[in-house]
Design a protein around this motif. Sequence first.
Motif, PDB file in Angstrom:
ATOM      1  N   GLY A 104     -44.766  28.817 -17.694  1.00  9.73           N
ATOM      2  CA  GLY A 104     -44.597  29.077 -16.275  1.00  9.73           C
ATOM      3  C   GLY A 104     -44.389  27.806 -15.472  1.00  9.73           C
ATOM      4  N   SER A 105     -45.047  26.722 -15.901  1.00 12.57           N
ATOM      5  CA  SER A 105     -44.882  25.459 -15.169  1.00 12.57           C
ATOM      6  C   SER A 105     -43.469  24.902 -15.338  1.00 12.57           C
ATOM      7  CB  SER A 105     -45.930  24.433 -15.600  1.00 12.57           C
ATOM      8  OG  SER A 105     -45.752  24.067 -16.940  1.00 12.57           O
ATOM      9  N   VAL A 106     -42.873  25.080 -16.501  1.00  8.35           N
ATOM     10  CA  VAL A 106     -41.488  24.645 -16.701  1.00  8.35           C
ATOM     11  C   VAL A 106     -40.568  25.515 -15.841  1.00  8.35           C
ATOM     12  CG1 VAL A 106     -39.585  24.490 -18.359  1.00  8.35           C
ATOM     13  CG2 VAL A 106     -41.870  23.707 -19.001  1.00  8.35           C
ATOM     14  N   MET A 107     -40.834  26.806 -15.822  1.00  2.00           N
ATOM     15  CA  MET A 107     -40.033  27.710 -15.001  1.00  2.00           C
ATOM     16  C   MET A 107     -40.094  27.265 -13.534  1.00  2.00           C
ATOM     17  SD  MET A 107     -40.365  31.814 -14.246  1.00  2.00           S
ATOM     18  CE  MET A 107     -41.829  31.607 -13.247  1.00  2.00           C
ATOM     19  N   PHE A 108     -41.279  26.938 -13.055  1.00  2.00           N
ATOM     20  CA  PHE A 108     -41.440  26.511 -11.665  1.00  2.00           C
ATOM     21  C   PHE A 108     -40.738  25.187 -11.406  1.00  2.00           C
ATOM     22  CE2 PHE A 108     -43.676  24.528  -8.104  1.00  2.00           C
ATOM     23  CZ  PHE A 108     -43.477  25.510  -7.145  1.00  2.00           C
ATOM     24  N   THR A 109     -40.798  24.271 -12.379  1.00  2.00           N
ATOM     25  CA  THR A 109     -40.135  22.974 -12.251  1.00  2.00           C
ATOM     26  C   THR A 109     -38.622  23.143 -12.152  1.00  2.00           C
ATOM     27  OG1 THR A 109     -41.904  21.896 -13.474  1.00  2.00           O
ATOM     28  CG2 THR A 109     -39.809  20.717 -13.346  1.00  2.00           C
ATOM     29  N   MET A 110     -38.080  24.133 -12.814  1.00  2.00           N
ATOM     30  CA  MET A 110     -36.645  24.403 -12.727  1.00  2.00           C
ATOM     31  C   MET A 110     -36.310  25.203 -11.462  1.00  2.00           C
ATOM     32  SD  MET A 110     -35.632  22.833 -15.355  1.00  2.00           S
ATOM     33  CE  MET A 110     -33.940  23.311 -15.540  1.00  2.00           C
ATOM     34  N   PHE A 111     -37.241  26.052 -11.020  1.00  2.00           N
ATOM     35  CA  PHE A 111     -37.035  26.899  -9.853  1.00  2.00           C
ATOM     36  C   PHE A 111     -37.023  26.104  -8.544  1.00  2.00           C
ATOM     37  CE2 PHE A 111     -39.650  28.607  -6.381  1.00  2.00           C
ATOM     38  CZ  PHE A 111     -38.806  29.585  -5.881  1.00  2.00           C
ATOM     39  N   LEU A 112     -38.013  25.239  -8.361  1.00  2.00           N
ATOM     40  CA  LEU A 112     -38.207  24.580  -7.074  1.00  2.00           C
ATOM     41  C   LEU A 112     -36.988  23.795  -6.597  1.00  2.00           C
ATOM     42  CD1 LEU A 112     -40.163  24.258  -4.752  1.00  2.00           C
ATOM     43  CD2 LEU A 112     -41.108  22.259  -5.917  1.00  2.00           C
ATOM     44  N   PRO A 113     -36.391  22.929  -7.425  1.00  2.00           N
ATOM     45  CA  PRO A 113     -35.208  22.203  -6.931  1.00  2.00           C
ATOM     46  C   PRO A 113     -34.028  23.128  -6.642  1.00  2.00           C
ATOM     47  CG  PRO A 113     -35.926  21.313  -9.051  1.00  2.00           C
ATOM     48  CD  PRO A 113     -36.803  22.474  -8.737  1.00  2.00           C
ATOM     49  N   GLU A 114     -33.886  24.183  -7.420  1.00  2.00           N
ATOM     50  CA  GLU A 114     -32.800  25.146  -7.159  1.00  2.00           C
ATOM     51  C   GLU A 114     -33.027  25.851  -5.824  1.00  2.00           C
ATOM     52  OE1 GLU A 114     -29.268  27.046  -7.631  1.00  2.00           O
ATOM     53  OE2 GLU A 114     -30.060  25.506  -8.964  1.00  2.00           O
ATOM     54  N   PHE A 115     -34.255  26.217  -5.568  1.00  2.00           N
ATOM     55  CA  PHE A 115     -34.628  26.872  -4.318  1.00  2.00           C
ATOM     56  C   PHE A 115     -34.346  25.960  -3.123  1.00  2.00           C
ATOM     57  CE2 PHE A 115     -37.646  28.301  -1.082  1.00  2.00           C
ATOM     58  CZ  PHE A 115     -37.445  29.675  -1.111  1.00  2.00           C
ATOM     59  N   ILE A 116     -34.765  24.723  -3.235  1.00  2.00           N
ATOM     60  CA  ILE A 116     -34.541  23.746  -2.160  1.00  2.00           C
ATOM     61  C   ILE A 116     -33.045  23.489  -1.967  1.00  2.00           C
ATOM     62  CG2 ILE A 116     -34.878  21.323  -1.494  1.00  2.00           C
ATOM     63  CD1 ILE A 116     -37.668  21.545  -2.914  1.00  2.00           C
ATOM     64  N   GLY A 117     -32.330  23.296  -3.066  1.00  2.00           N
ATOM     65  CA  GLY A 117     -30.894  23.006  -2.981  1.00  2.00           C
ATOM     66  C   GLY A 117     -30.095  24.128  -2.356  1.00  2.00           C
ATOM     67  N   THR A 118     -30.425  25.365  -2.685  1.00  2.00           N
ATOM     68  CA  THR A 118     -29.708  26.501  -2.107  1.00  2.00           C
ATOM     69  C   THR A 118     -30.030  26.633  -0.620  1.00  2.00           C
ATOM     70  OG1 THR A 118     -29.716  27.606  -4.258  1.00  2.00           O
ATOM     71  CG2 THR A 118     -29.254  28.979  -2.336  1.00  2.00           C
ATOM     72  N   THR A 119     -31.281  26.395  -0.254  1.00  2.00           N
ATOM     73  CA  THR A 119     -31.652  26.415   1.160  1.00  2.00           C
ATOM     74  C   THR A 119     -30.885  25.338   1.924  1.00  2.00           C
ATOM     75  OG1 THR A 119     -33.861  27.263   0.623  1.00  2.00           O
ATOM     76  CG2 THR A 119     -33.579  26.267   2.795  1.00  2.00           C
ATOM     77  N   LEU A 120     -30.815  24.145   1.365  1.00  2.00           N
ATOM     78  CA  LEU A 120     -30.081  23.051   2.011  1.00  2.00           C
ATOM     79  C   LEU A 120     -28.581  23.340   2.085  1.00  2.00           C
ATOM     80  CD1 LEU A 120     -31.933  19.963   0.491  1.00  2.00           C
ATOM     81  CD2 LEU A 120     -32.090  20.833   2.844  1.00  2.00           C
ATOM     82  N   THR A 121     -28.039  24.000   1.077  1.00  2.00           N
ATOM     83  CA  THR A 121     -26.622  24.375   1.101  1.00  2.00           C
ATOM     84  C   THR A 121     -26.352  25.307   2.280  1.00  2.00           C
ATOM     85  OG1 THR A 121     -26.425  24.102  -1.296  1.00  2.00           O
ATOM     86  CG2 THR A 121     -24.727  25.419  -0.218  1.00  2.00           C
ATOM     87  N   GLY A 122     -27.260  26.239   2.525  1.00  2.00           N
ATOM     88  CA  GLY A 122     -27.138  27.106   3.702  1.00  2.00           C
ATOM     89  C   GLY A 122     -27.115  26.316   4.988  1.00  2.00           C
ATOM     90  N   MET A 123     -27.911  25.266   5.043  1.00  2.00           N
ATOM     91  CA  MET A 123     -27.965  24.433   6.237  1.00  2.00           C
ATOM     92  C   MET A 123     -26.682  23.610   6.407  1.00  2.00           C
ATOM     93  SD  MET A 123     -31.976  23.418   5.976  1.00  2.00           S
ATOM     94  CE  MET A 123     -32.123  22.585   7.557  1.00  2.00           C
ATOM     95  N   VAL A 124     -26.119  23.154   5.301  1.00  2.00           N
ATOM     96  CA  VAL A 124     -24.846  22.413   5.353  1.00  2.00           C
ATOM     97  C   VAL A 124     -23.746  23.339   5.885  1.00  2.00           C
ATOM     98  CG1 VAL A 124     -23.032  21.380   3.912  1.00  2.00           C
ATOM     99  CG2 VAL A 124     -25.432  20.741   3.563  1.00  2.00           C
ATOM    100  N   ILE A 125     -23.697  24.543   5.356  1.00  2.00           N
ATOM    101  CA  ILE A 125     -22.681  25.506   5.790  1.00  2.00           C
ATOM    102  C   ILE A 125     -22.849  25.825   7.274  1.00  2.00           C
ATOM    103  CG2 ILE A 125     -21.993  27.938   5.531  1.00  2.00           C
ATOM    104  CD1 ILE A 125     -22.405  27.436   2.448  1.00  2.00           C
ATOM    105  N   ALA A 126     -24.095  26.012   7.712  1.00  2.00           N
ATOM    106  CA  ALA A 126     -24.360  26.309   9.126  1.00  2.00           C
ATOM    107  C   ALA A 126     -23.962  25.139  10.018  1.00  2.00           C
ATOM    108  CB  ALA A 126     -25.850  26.618   9.320  1.00  2.00           C
ATOM    109  N   ALA A 127     -24.175  23.925   9.551  1.00  2.00           N
ATOM    110  CA  ALA A 127     -23.804  22.746  10.335  1.00  2.00           C
ATOM    111  C   ALA A 127     -22.297  22.704  10.572  1.00  2.00           C
ATOM    112  CB  ALA A 127     -24.284  21.472   9.652  1.00  2.00           C
TER     113      ALA A 127
END
Length: 133
Positions: A104-127
């Motif tokens: 589960g910790s490996v899953m979370f380590t892979m999840f967190l950066p993807e989650f952050i990156g997709t959120t930031l991509t939304g912000m780039v598009i909105a900008a």
Amino acid sequence: MTNKFWLAALLGIVFHLVYGFAIFGGLLASYIETVFEGIGRTEPVMWPYVVRSAVIALVMAYMYPKGYKGGTPLAEGFRFGLLIAILFAVAGSLDFYATFPISGSVMFTMFLPEFIGTTLTGMVIAAVYGKIE
């Protein structure tokens, strides 16, 4: 499709690729290599990552104006990116966990950066879109 759509999509693709390569191909590369030793490809295949980023950014650039509620681009982009991140990153991480023998910790380590990156991509598009009238 407007010029803003194409610009938002292009910058979304570029951001998503640069962010992904920096995090997964740089910062977490040795961790990923260690954790997935013997269960992954010996030589990485990069084109699926490029296609994946392109599809994500194109769809996000298309969807963003349809859900725009009239707030600031920063707030709207964060909200939008967060919703898409929940959809993609959570589902992808659970698929990843079900497919590979990882903790589960490996899953979370892979999840967190993807989650952050997709959120930031939304912000780039909105900008790029700015306030939509």
